[in-house]
Design a protein around this motif. Structure first.
Motif, PDB file in Angstrom:
ATOM      1  N   PRO A  57      60.704 -32.136  33.105  1.00 46.72           N
ATOM      2  CA  PRO A  57      61.345 -30.815  33.211  1.00 46.72           C
ATOM      3  C   PRO A  57      62.498 -30.697  32.212  1.00 46.72           C
ATOM      4  CG  PRO A  57      61.151 -31.881  35.364  1.00 46.72           C
ATOM      5  CD  PRO A  57      60.867 -32.926  34.340  1.00 46.72           C
ATOM      6  N   VAL A  58      62.523 -29.621  31.440  1.00 47.40           N
ATOM      7  CA  VAL A  58      63.599 -29.443  30.461  1.00 47.40           C
ATOM      8  C   VAL A  58      64.351 -28.123  30.633  1.00 47.40           C
ATOM      9  CG1 VAL A  58      62.641 -30.973  28.710  1.00 47.40           C
ATOM     10  CG2 VAL A  58      61.929 -28.576  28.759  1.00 47.40           C
ATOM     11  N   GLU A  59      63.727 -27.104  31.255  1.00 47.03           N
ATOM     12  CA  GLU A  59      64.412 -25.838  31.479  1.00 47.03           C
ATOM     13  C   GLU A  59      63.872 -25.183  32.747  1.00 47.03           C
ATOM     14  OE1 GLU A  59      64.288 -23.125  28.160  1.00 47.03           O
ATOM     15  OE2 GLU A  59      64.378 -24.759  26.718  1.00 47.03           O
ATOM     16  N   ARG A  60      64.724 -24.395  33.413  1.00 53.02           N
ATOM     17  CA  ARG A  60      64.282 -23.520  34.487  1.00 53.02           C
ATOM     18  C   ARG A  60      64.926 -22.162  34.232  1.00 53.02           C
ATOM     19  NH1 ARG A  60      63.838 -24.670  41.007  1.00 53.02           N
ATOM     20  NH2 ARG A  60      63.046 -22.594  41.549  1.00 53.02           N
ATOM     21  N   ASN A  61      64.125 -21.228  33.717  1.00 48.44           N
ATOM     22  CA  ASN A  61      64.636 -19.965  33.223  1.00 48.44           C
ATOM     23  C   ASN A  61      64.295 -18.797  34.144  1.00 48.44           C
ATOM     24  OD1 ASN A  61      65.642 -21.181  30.779  1.00 48.44           O
ATOM     25  ND2 ASN A  61      63.517 -21.320  30.102  1.00 48.44           N
ATOM     26  N   VAL A  62      64.923 -17.673  33.866  1.00 43.84           N
ATOM     27  CA  VAL A  62      64.691 -16.437  34.598  1.00 43.84           C
ATOM     28  C   VAL A  62      64.107 -15.422  33.618  1.00 43.84           C
ATOM     29  CG1 VAL A  62      65.829 -14.464  35.690  1.00 43.84           C
ATOM     30  CG2 VAL A  62      66.478 -16.790  36.335  1.00 43.84           C
ATOM     31  N   ALA A  63      62.878 -14.978  33.886  1.00 47.21           N
ATOM     32  CA  ALA A  63      62.265 -13.917  33.088  1.00 47.21           C
ATOM     33  C   ALA A  63      62.355 -12.629  33.889  1.00 47.21           C
ATOM     34  CB  ALA A  63      60.810 -14.251  32.771  1.00 47.21           C
ATOM     35  N   LEU A  64      63.104 -11.680  33.390  1.00 49.64           N
ATOM     36  CA  LEU A  64      63.349 -10.459  34.142  1.00 49.64           C
ATOM     37  C   LEU A  64      62.091  -9.606  34.256  1.00 49.64           C
ATOM     38  CD1 LEU A  64      66.859  -9.304  32.861  1.00 49.64           C
ATOM     39  CD2 LEU A  64      66.298 -10.539  34.968  1.00 49.64           C
ATOM     40  N   LEU A  65      61.858  -9.079  35.453  1.00 52.54           N
ATOM     41  CA  LEU A  65      60.814  -8.097  35.703  1.00 52.54           C
ATOM     42  C   LEU A  65      61.431  -6.712  35.860  1.00 52.54           C
ATOM     43  CD1 LEU A  65      58.763 -10.138  38.326  1.00 52.54           C
ATOM     44  CD2 LEU A  65      58.340  -9.960  35.865  1.00 52.54           C
ATOM     45  N   ALA A  66      62.733  -6.639  35.727  1.00 57.08           N
ATOM     46  CA  ALA A  66      63.481  -5.386  35.808  1.00 57.08           C
ATOM     47  C   ALA A  66      64.166  -5.139  34.467  1.00 57.08           C
ATOM     48  CB  ALA A  66      64.524  -5.460  36.924  1.00 57.08           C
ATOM     49  N   ARG A  67      64.372  -3.865  34.151  1.00 51.92           N
ATOM     50  CA  ARG A  67      65.052  -3.516  32.903  1.00 51.92           C
ATOM     51  C   ARG A  67      66.551  -3.717  33.074  1.00 51.92           C
ATOM     52  NH1 ARG A  67      67.303   1.232  31.190  1.00 51.92           N
ATOM     53  NH2 ARG A  67      66.377   2.387  32.949  1.00 51.92           N
ATOM     54  N   ALA A  68      67.148  -4.381  32.094  1.00 52.59           N
ATOM     55  CA  ALA A  68      68.594  -4.614  32.116  1.00 52.59           C
ATOM     56  C   ALA A  68      69.302  -3.525  31.311  1.00 52.59           C
ATOM     57  CB  ALA A  68      68.915  -5.984  31.537  1.00 52.59           C
ATOM     58  N   ASN A  69      70.284  -2.855  31.937  1.00 49.64           N
ATOM     59  CA  ASN A  69      71.111  -1.922  31.181  1.00 49.64           C
ATOM     60  C   ASN A  69      72.549  -2.425  31.180  1.00 49.64           C
ATOM     61  OD1 ASN A  69      72.224  -1.194  33.673  1.00 49.64           O
ATOM     62  ND2 ASN A  69      70.916   0.626  33.887  1.00 49.64           N
ATOM     63  N   ASP A  70      73.488  -1.582  30.842  1.00 53.62           N
ATOM     64  CA  ASP A  70      74.869  -2.038  30.651  1.00 53.62           C
ATOM     65  C   ASP A  70      75.516  -2.540  31.933  1.00 53.62           C
ATOM     66  OD1 ASP A  70      74.711  -1.458  27.995  1.00 53.62           O
ATOM     67  OD2 ASP A  70      75.606   0.541  28.181  1.00 53.62           O
ATOM     68  N   THR A  71      75.076  -2.032  33.087  1.00 55.70           N
ATOM     69  CA  THR A  71      75.789  -2.351  34.320  1.00 55.70           C
ATOM     70  C   THR A  71      74.936  -3.002  35.404  1.00 55.70           C
ATOM     71  OG1 THR A  71      75.381  -0.114  35.163  1.00 55.70           O
ATOM     72  CG2 THR A  71      77.445  -0.480  33.952  1.00 55.70           C
ATOM     73  N   ASP A  72      73.615  -2.833  35.353  1.00 59.09           N
ATOM     74  CA  ASP A  72      72.797  -3.374  36.441  1.00 59.09           C
ATOM     75  C   ASP A  72      71.345  -3.534  35.989  1.00 59.09           C
ATOM     76  OD1 ASP A  72      71.964  -0.769  36.291  1.00 59.09           O
ATOM     77  OD2 ASP A  72      72.767  -0.152  38.231  1.00 59.09           O
ATOM     78  N   LEU A  73      70.492  -3.851  36.966  1.00 62.15           N
ATOM     79  CA  LEU A  73      69.067  -4.000  36.708  1.00 62.15           C
ATOM     80  C   LEU A  73      68.319  -2.831  37.334  1.00 62.15           C
ATOM     81  CD1 LEU A  73      68.529  -7.800  37.457  1.00 62.15           C
ATOM     82  CD2 LEU A  73      68.801  -6.719  35.222  1.00 62.15           C
TER      83      LEU A  73
END
Length: 314
Positions: A236-252
């Motif tokens: 194991p070398v990484e455990r990442n987060v792939a967003l399924l929501a659009r990120a804008n300036d303040t929230d998802l």
């Protein structure tokens, strides 16, 4: 009082966030996939593949998906100038993958790509010996069992009808999606072990996975798949987060499906304060830099057994 210094443990691996849903899934697939592709119950998000391929390979490298579905990994890899190789259990999706690769070629992406039909647990006899030690990156996702994905139609007097939400014939016990949770983990470990024969030293495996709820109980599938990778001899070398929501300036901004929203509403009505899933885990493993004796033995068996099987077939 000063806190004791943190001692890194076996689960302390780097984490990053991949902004992979700035555009909708439909927009990501537009003009790159055939209409038949929409029927698959659990399609991988193209931007997740593109991020992994861009970060862990170079042009001309070989990318593999042993459970390729509609061929998202293959299509995105060839469109980025990589070679691609896939295995898919269901013959229909093999045909859809081939059609998607043909579309990419028609649009000028003529990289080498091939898809094989068969059970990924039999990789050592499915894939030709020329691929031993050649794969730079594997991008894949295990089936989630009975899928919560799909499409809906509303008929007068019949309410909401769900379709395109299951993997193949539910009575087919050869399909990993239909064999139960513990057998799925055992089968996936077998696949990961076989992948070591085809990975080049230091090659990477990126697995997209998310937890799910069964009768309101959280099943931590990412942690279980992490254990499967270790059992297969991957690092194991990484455990990442792939967003399924659009990120804008303040929230998802969540992009939940009808079924996900319906499930959340019902659970909240029952008093369970759940939220829409906004990301997938991406577990990244690395193959050992120096093949172990077991890997050498598996490769030798592949080079001797697979040609013999081809001879019998001829």
């Amino acid at each position: 009082m000063n806190a004791a210094p943190h001692t890194p443990g076996p689960d302390d691996v780097p984490v990053s966030v991949w902004t992979t849903a700035q555009s909708s899934p439909a927009a990501q697939r537009k003009n790159k996939y055939t209409p038949e592709s929409t029927a698959h119950p659990a399609k991988m998000l193209p931007e997740i593949v593109r991020h992994a391929v861009t970060h862990y390979t170079k042009p001309g490298d070989l990318v593999l998906d042993p459970m390729c579905g509609i061929g998202t990994t293959l299509v995105e890899a060839v469109r980025l100038g990589r070679r691609a190789l896939g295995v898919e259990y269901e013959p229909h999706w093999v045909q859809v993958t081939q059609a998607n690769l043909d579309l990419a070629r028609h649009q000028g992406h003529d990289a080498d790509a091939q898809v094989f039909q068969g059970d990924a647990r039999q990789l050592l006899t499915l894939l030709p010996a020329r691929y031993v030690g050649q794969v730079a990156l594997v991008v894949t996702s295990p089936p989630y069992g009975p899928s919560t994905h799909g499409q809906v139609a509303v008929a007068p007097g019949e309410g909401v009808q769900k379709y395109h939400h299951l993997y193949g014939n539910t009575l087919d016990r050869g399909n990993l999606a239909n064999i139960g949770h513990h057998r799925l983990l055992a089968g996936f470990t077998r696949i990961l072990t076989a992948l070591r024969t085809f990975l080049r030293p230091g090659g990477h495996v990126a697995i997209t996975i998310r937890p799910w709820r069964e009768h309101a109980e959280l099943i931590d599938l990412p942690a279980q798949i992490l254990a499967c990778g270790r059992a297969a001899g991957l690092i194991p070398v990484e455990r990442n987060v792939a967003l399924l929501a659009r990120a804008n300036d303040t929230d998802l901004v969540a992009r939940g499906s009808f079924f996900q929203r319906d499930f959340i509403r019902k659970q909240r009505d029952a008093g369970l304060p759940l939220h829409l899933i906004a990301h997938e885990d991406v577990l990244v493993f690395r193959a050992p830099l120096h093949p172990t004796p077991n890997t050498h033995a598996a490769a030798h068996r592949h080079r001797t057994v697979q040609p013999a099987l081809q001879g019998l077939a001829a």
